[in-house]
Scaffold this motif. Structure first.
Motif, PDB file in Angstrom:
ATOM      1  N   ASP A   6       8.479  -3.503  -2.009  1.00  0.00           N
ATOM      2  CA  ASP A   6       7.381  -2.765  -1.385  1.00  0.00           C
ATOM      3  C   ASP A   6       6.847  -1.713  -2.345  1.00  0.00           C
ATOM      4  O   ASP A   6       7.558  -1.241  -3.222  1.00  0.00           O
ATOM      5  N   ASP A   7       5.588  -1.329  -2.119  1.00  0.00           N
ATOM      6  CA  ASP A   7       5.062  -0.225  -2.905  1.00  0.00           C
ATOM      7  C   ASP A   7       5.816   1.058  -2.525  1.00  0.00           C
ATOM      8  O   ASP A   7       6.156   1.867  -3.384  1.00  0.00           O
ATOM      9  N   ASN A   8       6.057   1.228  -1.236  1.00  0.00           N
ATOM     10  CA  ASN A   8       6.768   2.414  -0.767  1.00  0.00           C
ATOM     11  C   ASN A   8       7.373   2.085   0.602  1.00  0.00           C
ATOM     12  O   ASN A   8       6.646   1.989   1.596  1.00  0.00           O
ATOM     13  N   TYR A  33       0.162  14.903 -10.061  1.00  0.00           N
ATOM     14  CA  TYR A  33      -0.242  14.916  -8.639  1.00  0.00           C
ATOM     15  C   TYR A  33       0.918  14.484  -7.742  1.00  0.00           C
ATOM     16  O   TYR A  33       0.720  13.739  -6.785  1.00  0.00           O
ATOM     17  N   LYS A  34       2.126  14.915  -8.082  1.00  0.00           N
ATOM     18  CA  LYS A  34       3.259  14.503  -7.256  1.00  0.00           C
ATOM     19  C   LYS A  34       3.954  15.746  -6.707  1.00  0.00           C
ATOM     20  O   LYS A  34       5.185  15.841  -6.708  1.00  0.00           O
ATOM     21  N   ASP A  35       3.156  16.681  -6.205  1.00  0.00           N
ATOM     22  CA  ASP A  35       3.729  17.940  -5.714  1.00  0.00           C
ATOM     23  C   ASP A  35       4.634  17.743  -4.499  1.00  0.00           C
ATOM     24  O   ASP A  35       5.360  18.651  -4.120  1.00  0.00           O
ATOM     25  N   PHE A  36       4.559  16.545  -3.876  1.00  0.00           N
ATOM     26  CA  PHE A  36       5.424  16.348  -2.705  1.00  0.00           C
ATOM     27  C   PHE A  36       6.881  16.131  -3.095  1.00  0.00           C
ATOM     28  O   PHE A  36       7.761  16.112  -2.259  1.00  0.00           O
ATOM     29  N   ASN A  37       7.143  15.964  -4.391  1.00  0.00           N
ATOM     30  CA  ASN A  37       8.527  15.873  -4.856  1.00  0.00           C
ATOM     31  C   ASN A  37       9.141  17.262  -4.998  1.00  0.00           C
ATOM     32  O   ASN A  37       8.439  18.264  -4.927  1.00  0.00           O
ATOM     33  N   ILE A  88      11.234   3.835  -2.825  1.00  0.00           N
ATOM     34  CA  ILE A  88      11.014   4.809  -1.753  1.00  0.00           C
ATOM     35  C   ILE A  88      10.656   6.157  -2.359  1.00  0.00           C
ATOM     36  O   ILE A  88      11.029   6.438  -3.509  1.00  0.00           O
ATOM     37  N   THR A  89       9.930   6.971  -1.604  1.00  0.00           N
ATOM     38  CA  THR A  89       9.673   8.326  -2.131  1.00  0.00           C
ATOM     39  C   THR A  89      10.833   9.246  -1.743  1.00  0.00           C
ATOM     40  O   THR A  89      11.557   8.993  -0.771  1.00  0.00           O
ATOM     41  N   MET A  90      10.942  10.334  -2.494  1.00  0.00           N
ATOM     42  CA  MET A  90      12.057  11.257  -2.291  1.00  0.00           C
ATOM     43  C   MET A  90      12.009  11.942  -0.924  1.00  0.00           C
ATOM     44  O   MET A  90      12.988  12.492  -0.441  1.00  0.00           O
ATOM     45  N   GLY A  97       0.827  -1.211   0.000  1.00  0.00           N
ATOM     46  CA  GLY A  97       0.000   0.000   0.000  1.00  0.00           C
ATOM     47  C   GLY A  97       0.853   1.251   0.000  1.00  0.00           C
ATOM     48  O   GLY A  97       2.010   1.221   0.436  1.00  0.00           O
ATOM     49  N   CYS A  98       0.294   2.344  -0.522  1.00  0.00           N
ATOM     50  CA  CYS A  98       1.036   3.615  -0.557  1.00  0.00           C
ATOM     51  C   CYS A  98       0.058   4.763  -0.325  1.00  0.00           C
ATOM     52  O   CYS A  98      -0.975   4.840  -0.988  1.00  0.00           O
ATOM     53  N   PRO A  99       0.387   5.666   0.609  1.00  0.00           N
ATOM     54  CA  PRO A  99      -0.542   6.751   0.951  1.00  0.00           C
ATOM     55  C   PRO A  99      -0.663   7.834  -0.123  1.00  0.00           C
ATOM     56  O   PRO A  99      -1.533   8.700  -0.014  1.00  0.00           O
ATOM     57  N   LYS A 100       0.196   7.823  -1.129  1.00  0.00           N
ATOM     58  CA  LYS A 100       0.160   8.895  -2.152  1.00  0.00           C
ATOM     59  C   LYS A 100      -0.916   8.594  -3.187  1.00  0.00           C
ATOM     60  O   LYS A 100      -1.629   7.603  -3.089  1.00  0.00           O
ATOM     61  N   HIS A 101      -1.001   9.433  -4.218  1.00  0.00           N
ATOM     62  CA  HIS A 101      -2.052   9.198  -5.220  1.00  0.00           C
ATOM     63  C   HIS A 101      -1.593   9.698  -6.598  1.00  0.00           C
ATOM     64  O   HIS A 101      -2.300  10.455  -7.255  1.00  0.00           O
ATOM     65  N   CYS A 102      -0.417   9.257  -7.023  1.00  0.00           N
ATOM     66  CA  CYS A 102       0.125   9.720  -8.313  1.00  0.00           C
ATOM     67  C   CYS A 102      -0.799   9.283  -9.460  1.00  0.00           C
ATOM     68  O   CYS A 102      -1.304   8.154  -9.454  1.00  0.00           O
ATOM     69  N   SER A 103      -0.960  10.170 -10.430  1.00  0.00           N
ATOM     70  CA  SER A 103      -1.988   9.938 -11.456  1.00  0.00           C
ATOM     71  C   SER A 103      -1.638   8.807 -12.424  1.00  0.00           C
ATOM     72  O   SER A 103      -2.510   8.233 -13.050  1.00  0.00           O
ATOM     73  N   PHE A 104      -0.338   8.473 -12.515  1.00  0.00           N
ATOM     74  CA  PHE A 104       0.076   7.452 -13.492  1.00  0.00           C
ATOM     75  C   PHE A 104       0.204   6.071 -12.858  1.00  0.00           C
ATOM     76  O   PHE A 104       0.600   5.108 -13.505  1.00  0.00           O
ATOM     77  N   CYS A 105      -0.105   5.971 -11.561  1.00  0.00           N
ATOM     78  CA  CYS A 105       0.183   4.749 -10.799  1.00  0.00           C
ATOM     79  C   CYS A 105      -1.118   4.121 -10.296  1.00  0.00           C
ATOM     80  O   CYS A 105      -2.020   4.825  -9.827  1.00  0.00           O
ATOM     81  N   SER A 106      -1.210   2.796 -10.360  1.00  0.00           N
ATOM     82  CA  SER A 106      -2.438   2.129  -9.905  1.00  0.00           C
ATOM     83  C   SER A 106      -2.288   1.516  -8.508  1.00  0.00           C
ATOM     84  O   SER A 106      -3.252   1.031  -7.937  1.00  0.00           O
ATOM     85  N   VAL A 107      -1.061   1.572  -7.963  1.00  0.00           N
ATOM     86  CA  VAL A 107      -0.798   0.901  -6.684  1.00  0.00           C
ATOM     87  C   VAL A 107      -1.726   1.382  -5.575  1.00  0.00           C
ATOM     88  O   VAL A 107      -2.300   0.589  -4.822  1.00  0.00           O
ATOM     89  N   TRP A 108      -1.903   2.690  -5.449  1.00  0.00           N
ATOM     90  CA  TRP A 108      -2.706   3.209  -4.337  1.00  0.00           C
ATOM     91  C   TRP A 108      -4.173   2.833  -4.485  1.00  0.00           C
ATOM     92  O   TRP A 108      -4.908   2.812  -3.509  1.00  0.00           O
ATOM     93  N   ARG A 109      -4.582   2.501  -5.711  1.00  0.00           N
ATOM     94  CA  ARG A 109      -5.968   2.077  -5.904  1.00  0.00           C
ATOM     95  C   ARG A 109      -6.123   0.570  -5.698  1.00  0.00           C
ATOM     96  O   ARG A 109      -7.121   0.126  -5.148  1.00  0.00           O
TER      97      ARG A 109
HETATM   98  S1  SF4 Z   1       4.117   6.230  -7.846  1.00  0.00           S
HETATM   99 FE1  SF4 Z   1       5.002   5.599  -5.899  1.00  0.00          FE
HETATM  100  S2  SF4 Z   1       4.499   7.283  -4.514  1.00  0.00           S
HETATM  101 FE2  SF4 Z   1       3.095   7.473  -6.259  1.00  0.00          FE
HETATM  102  S3  SF4 Z   1       1.273   6.327  -5.648  1.00  0.00           S
HETATM  103 FE3  SF4 Z   1       2.575   4.918  -6.824  1.00  0.00          FE
HETATM  104  S4  SF4 Z   1       3.760   3.841  -5.256  1.00  0.00           S
HETATM  105 FE4  SF4 Z   1       2.908   5.678  -4.294  1.00  0.00          FE
END
Ligand code: SF4
Length: 501
Positions: free
Chosen positions: A210-212, A301-305, A263-265, A165-177
């Protein structure tokens, strides 16, 4: 009756980089009364359909890239009288597709760890329902893999999951969904036991898949603190402490072990965490840099970078703390312009990233980007082999187009050519040699060059190939250099190794 677990692939290389973990986890979920499952990873060797007998159970895990081959395998298995069950991300997103096209008797959505025995039993008794909800299994219930079933001398890296699981919500990634935004952390006991077993078997390189790996950022703690949200704050602190506990235990394992994770940045602003990573022998991490501009980060949607010079400083922080970065960059974001490519290539060099991948923005099923693209394409009547482009994974491999998100000012060809040039520049022999100075000896420098070239060639096949001649050249190359590269990763087994306290 036997249970078969199949990882489909239309290409087999004889050796592979990373163990497909799901095969060995589902093997662990298979009740003993059915015997040891027969595991077939088609990235190593193609399935022999003759090995499937009437009444057998065939489990097939698919993602969008291998779904079509998966459906072919499923139909073959069903023709041979087997009961066919699908799982994996793609089956979770499109369960009816496996039922309609893949000869499925049943499809499991979500995690298979807990529901698998129930599905096998129902299938054996010919009362399987078409769709099962596996849900999201809590961290404490995620299973250990059956590494005793691993074939010898085939994989470079083993894979162990520590958090899903990953708490972020990047638009190109399906992991968080698909895996959810709530981190589900496995106990350090379960993780360490698996790793010790793998080291006993001669694996010293382990991907923490891991996802993150950094699910709680300092900013998350600050925000919860500011909101005076005690419950959230305590939960976040507990997850953070568990991470440190795990890393402390990893640090007690043999010093020749090497871990790699994603890992996230944000971890760059957490020196305590980075130091703990170094002590734990987590020597490398894939960091999703994605874009070097603030506008690009906003697009996805990755403004945290971070962007620009701040980004360079952040990436260098990993290196200063002994963690090598595999930087992942995306091209073709709406705000990208021709000059973005050169700027990205220059930044990747300056930021001391050890490896890099440059991918084109692709609308992957299950993502926000895909939904937007599907809407845009609603009126498009193009068909290839009778299949609309929005279902491109169903188009036969030889005719399948590379599908990219439309760009306001650049054509896909222009983006592809420019992306290719950045790969060529980053992986030129001179640049690889310069980067290889981070290794301690001439032998390891040569290994670094070999691995860099292998990585480049494998990627040319999966991500950015422009023509079939290039694809087949890349495949040939990968086939030649993969076996000697695998030997570089092997280590003498340590059968006596004990789980550290
Ligand atoms: S790209 Fe990485 S940080 Fe963003 S939602 Fe997917 S796993 Fe999380």
């Amino acid at each position: 009756m036997r249970v078969h677990l199949i990882n489909p692939s239309h290409l087999a290389f004889g050796v592979a980089v990373i163990t497909p973990r799901w095969l060995y986890v589902l093997a662990a979920a298979t009740p003993a009364e059915y015997g040891d499952p027969v595991i077939v990873d088609e990235t190593l060797v193609q399935l022999d359909p003759e090995s499937i007998a009437p009444g057998d159970i065939v489990g097939i895990g698919i993602h969008s890239g291998n779904a079509l081959r998966g459906y072919e395998v499923g139909r073959q298995a069903r023709e041979r009288g087997a009961r066919v069950i699908y799982g994996g991300i793609h089956a979770t997103l499109y369960p009816n597709e496996a039922l309609d096209l893949g000869g499925a008797h049943a499809v499991v959505k979500g995690d298979g760890d807990r529901i698998w025995p129930q599905v096998i039993k129902a299938a054996c008794e010919d009362r399987a329902e078409p769709i099962y909800e596996g849900g999201r299994v809590e961290g404490g219930s995620l299973l250990k893999a059956r590494w005793d079933l691993l074939p010898p001398d085939r994989y470079m890296w083993a894979s162990v999951q520590t958090v899903r699981g990953c708490p972020k919500h990047c638009s190109f990634c399906s992991v968080w969904r698909t895996d959810g935004q709530k981190p589900r952390v496995r106990s350090s006991d379960a993780v360490i036991e698996e790793i010790v077993e793998l080291r006993r078997r001669g694996f010293r390189f382990i991907a923490l898949a891991d996802d993150n790996f950094y699910p709680v950022a300092m900013n998350d703690l600050r925000l919860a603190d500011r909101r005076a949200d005690k419950t959230t704050l305590n939960n976040l602190k507990a997850i953070r402490e568990e991470r440190f506990e795990l890393m402390e235990r990893l640090s007690k394992l043999p010093r020749d072990m090497v871990f790699f994770t994603q890992i996230t940045m944000e971890a760059a602003e957490d020196p305590l965490f980075l130091d703990a990573m170094r002590k734990a022998n987590i020597k490398g991490a894939l960091v999703g840099v994605e874009s070097v501009t603030p506008a690009g980060l906003k697009d996805i949607y990755k403004d945290f970078n971070f962007a620009g010079e701040e980004l360079v400083t952040r990436l260098q922080a990993f290196r200063k703390h002994g963690v090598h970065v595999l930087g992942s960059f995306i091209f073709g974001l709406p705000s990208d312009r021709p000059e973005t490519f050169e700027a990205t290539a220059a930044l990747a060099q300056r930021a001391d990233v050890t490896f890099a991948q440059f991918v084109m923005l692709t609308p992957f099923p299950g993502t926000v980007d895909f939904e937007r693209w599907e809407e845009i394409m609603a009126t498009d009547e193009t068909r290839i082999a009778g299949i609309p482009i929005t279902r491109h994974w169903l188009i036969p491999q030889a005719q399948r187009p590379k599908v990219y998100s439309p760009h306001p000012v650049m054509s896909p060809d222009e983006i592809r050519d420019r992306t290719q040039a950045v790969w060529d520049q980053f992986y030129s022999l001179a640049n690889i040699w310069k980067r290889s100075s981070c290794t301690p000896s001439l032998r390891s420098r040569l290994a670094f060059v070999l691995i860099s070239k292998l990585y480049r060639q494998m990627y040319a096949n999966t991500g950015i190939a422009t023509d079939s001649a290039r694809v087949s050249r890349a495949e040939k190359w990968a086939r030649i250099i993969a076996p000697p590269t695998r030997r570089l990763f092997a280590a003498p087994p340590m059968p006596e190794l004990q789980v550290p306290n």
